[in-house]
Write a protein that holds these residues in place. Structure first.
Motif, mmCIF file in Angstrom:
data_model
loop_
_atom_site.group_PDB
_atom_site.id
_atom_site.type_symbol
_atom_site.label_atom_id
_atom_site.label_comp_id
_atom_site.label_asym_id
_atom_site.label_seq_id
_atom_site.Cartn_x
_atom_site.Cartn_y
_atom_site.Cartn_z
ATOM 1 N N LYS A 56 0.837 -1.212 0.000
ATOM 2 C CA LYS A 56 0.000 0.000 0.000
ATOM 3 C C LYS A 56 0.866 1.254 0.000
ATOM 4 C CE LYS A 56 -4.548 -1.002 1.953
ATOM 5 N NZ LYS A 56 -5.404 -0.912 3.160
ATOM 6 N N GLU A 57 1.962 1.190 0.745
ATOM 7 C CA GLU A 57 2.822 2.358 0.886
ATOM 8 C C GLU A 57 3.812 2.510 -0.256
ATOM 9 O OE1 GLU A 57 5.819 4.381 4.194
ATOM 10 O OE2 GLU A 57 4.651 2.582 4.701
ATOM 11 N N HIS A 58 4.403 1.385 -0.690
ATOM 12 C CA HIS A 58 5.485 1.464 -1.674
ATOM 13 C C HIS A 58 5.154 0.835 -3.029
ATOM 14 C CE1 HIS A 58 8.005 2.738 1.661
ATOM 15 N NE2 HIS A 58 7.658 1.646 2.337
ATOM 16 N N GLY A 59 4.030 0.096 -3.105
ATOM 17 C CA GLY A 59 3.714 -0.635 -4.327
ATOM 18 C C GLY A 59 4.452 -1.960 -4.371
ATOM 19 N N VAL A 60 4.242 -2.738 -5.437
ATOM 20 C CA VAL A 60 4.942 -4.020 -5.607
ATOM 21 C C VAL A 60 6.291 -3.708 -6.230
ATOM 22 C CG1 VAL A 60 4.905 -6.290 -6.707
ATOM 23 C CG2 VAL A 60 2.771 -5.288 -5.863
ATOM 24 N N ILE A 61 7.342 -3.790 -5.424
ATOM 25 C CA ILE A 61 8.691 -3.408 -5.882
ATOM 26 C C ILE A 61 9.270 -4.451 -6.834
ATOM 27 C CG2 ILE A 61 11.050 -2.932 -5.111
ATOM 28 C CD1 ILE A 61 9.783 -1.897 -2.477
ATOM 29 N N GLN A 62 9.077 -5.736 -6.499
ATOM 30 C CA GLN A 62 9.626 -6.829 -7.308
ATOM 31 C C GLN A 62 8.495 -7.482 -8.099
ATOM 32 O OE1 GLN A 62 12.745 -7.674 -7.623
ATOM 33 N NE2 GLN A 62 12.683 -9.670 -8.613
ATOM 34 N N PRO A 63 8.514 -7.417 -9.447
ATOM 35 C CA PRO A 63 7.455 -8.047 -10.240
ATOM 36 C C PRO A 63 7.384 -9.547 -9.989
ATOM 37 C CG PRO A 63 8.774 -6.574 -11.592
ATOM 38 C CD PRO A 63 9.503 -6.734 -10.284
ATOM 39 N N ILE A 64 6.201 -10.108 -10.117
ATOM 40 C CA ILE A 64 6.056 -11.555 -9.986
ATOM 41 C C ILE A 64 6.431 -12.207 -11.319
ATOM 42 C CG2 ILE A 64 4.237 -11.295 -8.245
ATOM 43 C CD1 ILE A 64 2.201 -12.121 -10.396
ATOM 44 N N ILE A 65 6.700 -13.514 -11.289
ATOM 45 C CA ILE A 65 7.017 -14.273 -12.500
ATOM 46 C C ILE A 65 5.813 -15.139 -12.841
ATOM 47 C CG2 ILE A 65 8.628 -15.869 -13.623
ATOM 48 C CD1 ILE A 65 10.001 -13.358 -12.675
ATOM 49 N N VAL A 66 5.367 -15.100 -14.095
ATOM 50 C CA VAL A 66 4.193 -15.882 -14.507
ATOM 51 C C VAL A 66 4.482 -16.593 -15.826
ATOM 52 C CG1 VAL A 66 2.611 -14.258 -13.378
ATOM 53 C CG2 VAL A 66 3.116 -13.993 -15.815
ATOM 54 N N ARG A 67 3.617 -17.519 -16.169
ATOM 55 C CA ARG A 67 3.650 -18.119 -17.500
ATOM 56 C C ARG A 67 2.243 -18.065 -18.081
ATOM 57 N NH1 ARG A 67 3.867 -24.772 -17.389
ATOM 58 N NH2 ARG A 67 2.233 -25.097 -15.834
ATOM 59 N N THR A 68 2.146 -18.084 -19.395
ATOM 60 C CA THR A 68 0.848 -18.045 -20.057
ATOM 61 C C THR A 68 0.216 -19.425 -20.024
ATOM 62 O OG1 THR A 68 1.706 -16.361 -21.567
ATOM 63 C CG2 THR A 68 -0.368 -17.415 -22.180
ATOM 64 N N VAL A 69 -1.064 -19.481 -19.678
ATOM 65 C CA VAL A 69 -1.820 -20.736 -19.700
ATOM 66 C C VAL A 69 -3.100 -20.496 -20.507
ATOM 67 C CG1 VAL A 69 -0.896 -21.716 -17.565
ATOM 68 C CG2 VAL A 69 -2.807 -20.140 -17.441
ATOM 69 N N LEU A 70 -3.917 -21.543 -20.598
ATOM 70 C CA LEU A 70 -5.104 -21.484 -21.460
ATOM 71 C C LEU A 70 -6.000 -20.295 -21.142
ATOM 72 C CD1 LEU A 70 -6.469 -22.974 -23.772
ATOM 73 C CD2 LEU A 70 -7.747 -24.313 -22.077
ATOM 74 N N LYS A 71 -6.259 -20.066 -19.865
ATOM 75 C CA LYS A 71 -7.130 -18.958 -19.480
ATOM 76 C C LYS A 71 -6.370 -17.978 -18.587
ATOM 77 C CE LYS A 71 -11.439 -21.611 -19.770
ATOM 78 N NZ LYS A 71 -12.643 -22.082 -19.039
ATOM 79 N N GLY A 72 -5.549 -17.153 -19.194
ATOM 80 C CA GLY A 72 -4.839 -16.145 -18.430
ATOM 81 C C GLY A 72 -3.404 -16.506 -18.135
ATOM 82 N N TYR A 73 -3.020 -16.348 -16.861
ATOM 83 C CA TYR A 73 -1.626 -16.548 -16.448
ATOM 84 C C TYR A 73 -1.562 -17.368 -15.156
ATOM 85 C CZ TYR A 73 -0.974 -12.618 -19.655
ATOM 86 O OH TYR A 73 -0.992 -11.808 -20.747
#
Length: 284
Positions: A56-73
């Motif tokens: 809330k104060e600083h935001g998400v500093i480190q992006p998450i890692i995802v992969r593409t799947v059939l419906k989204g990520y």
């Protein structure tokens, strides 16, 4: 990074780092789903809320890692950040999209948590078993992949065979891994459960539980020996004693349904010759 990691994971974990060539995108939380291979089943509200306050104060500093799947990520790394962002009521989260196979995703989820010691003993056991089942690995192959000894893998896999109630004790941390190891080898599920509950109630150390298991096993062995002795025919006992006096050696009579054999023990060639002379004298 630990030098004990297997080569397969050694090559995988650097792929979780984010460099200048990676493109960071904002992905709607509604399009994300948790990693189905995530071995961790318990996320503590307190730690998630603390992370949410920081976001809330600083935001998400480190992006998450995802992969593409059939419906989204699908989330590969960063489920706590995802959950904390949900608590904050955020609509999107910064993420980097990468390509990983199912096996890579499963291995990364396991080792990432194990390296941070986020998993309880039962979660580690279930994760190891899932890797073995899903990808037809031997315990030896798994030990190389996760950088652990074969005995370490075997000890955790044995926990799978505990009664469900006892598994819950281990999952909640009410019963330690050491306590579980002390009773997992017992064959009686009711006894395992009873000992687990007694250890928790009386706050036994692992050593105290091991001593109780040893005492019960010795008691069971004594009962078996006693029962076996009681079953022996008194007449046979008397005959054995008589023959022992005659031949001055250990004599055992084994019989079943009026058939059997007599065993005379000898302890040297001279002893054998002595017995043969006695037997020949009796026969002649």
């Amino acid at each position: 990074m630990s030098k004990r990691l297997g080569k397969g994971l050694d090559a995988l974990l650097p792929a979780l780092s984010i460099n200048d060539d990676d493109k960071v995108v904002e992905i709607p939380l509604s399009q994300l789903r948790a990693n189905p291979y995530q071995p961790r089943r318990t996320f503590h509200d307190e730690s998630i809320n603390e992370l949410a306050a920081s976001i809330k104060e600083h935001g998400v500093i480190q992006p998450i890692i995802v992969r593409t799947v059939l419906k989204g990520y699908e989330i590969i790394a960063g489920e706590r950040r995802f959950r904390a962002s949900q608590v904050c009521g955020m609509a999107t989260i910064p993420a980097v999209v990468k390509k990983f196979s199912d096996q890579q995703v499963m291995e990364i989820a396991l080792i990432e948590n194990v390296q941070r010691e986020d998993l309880n003993a039962m979660e580690v056991a279930v994760a190891y078993q899932a890797l073995i089942d899903q990808f037809s690995l031997t315990q030896e192959e798994l030990s190389v992949k996760v950088g652990k000894s074969r005995s370490h893998i075997a000890n955790f896999l044995r926990l799978i065979h505990l009664p469900e109630e006892v598994k819950q004790y281990v999952s909640r941390g009410t019963l330690s891994m050491g306590h579980a190891k002390a009773i997992v080898g017992l064959k009686d599920a009711k006894l395992i459960k009873a000992l687990a509950e007694q250890a928790i109630k009386e706050q036994w150390s692992v050593r105290e539980l091991e001593e109780e298991v040893k005492r019960l096993e010795e008691k069971a062995d004594t009962k078996k020996t006693s029962a076996k002795a009681k079953k022996k025919d008194p007449y046979i006992n008397e005959l054995e004693e008589t023959l022992r006096d005659v031949y001055r050696t250990t004599v055992k009579i084994k019989h079943n349904n009026n058939k059997g054999k007599i065993e005379l023990m000898y302890y040297s060639k001279d002893d054998l010759d002595r017995l043969l002379e006695l037997l020949q004298g009796k026969i002649s």
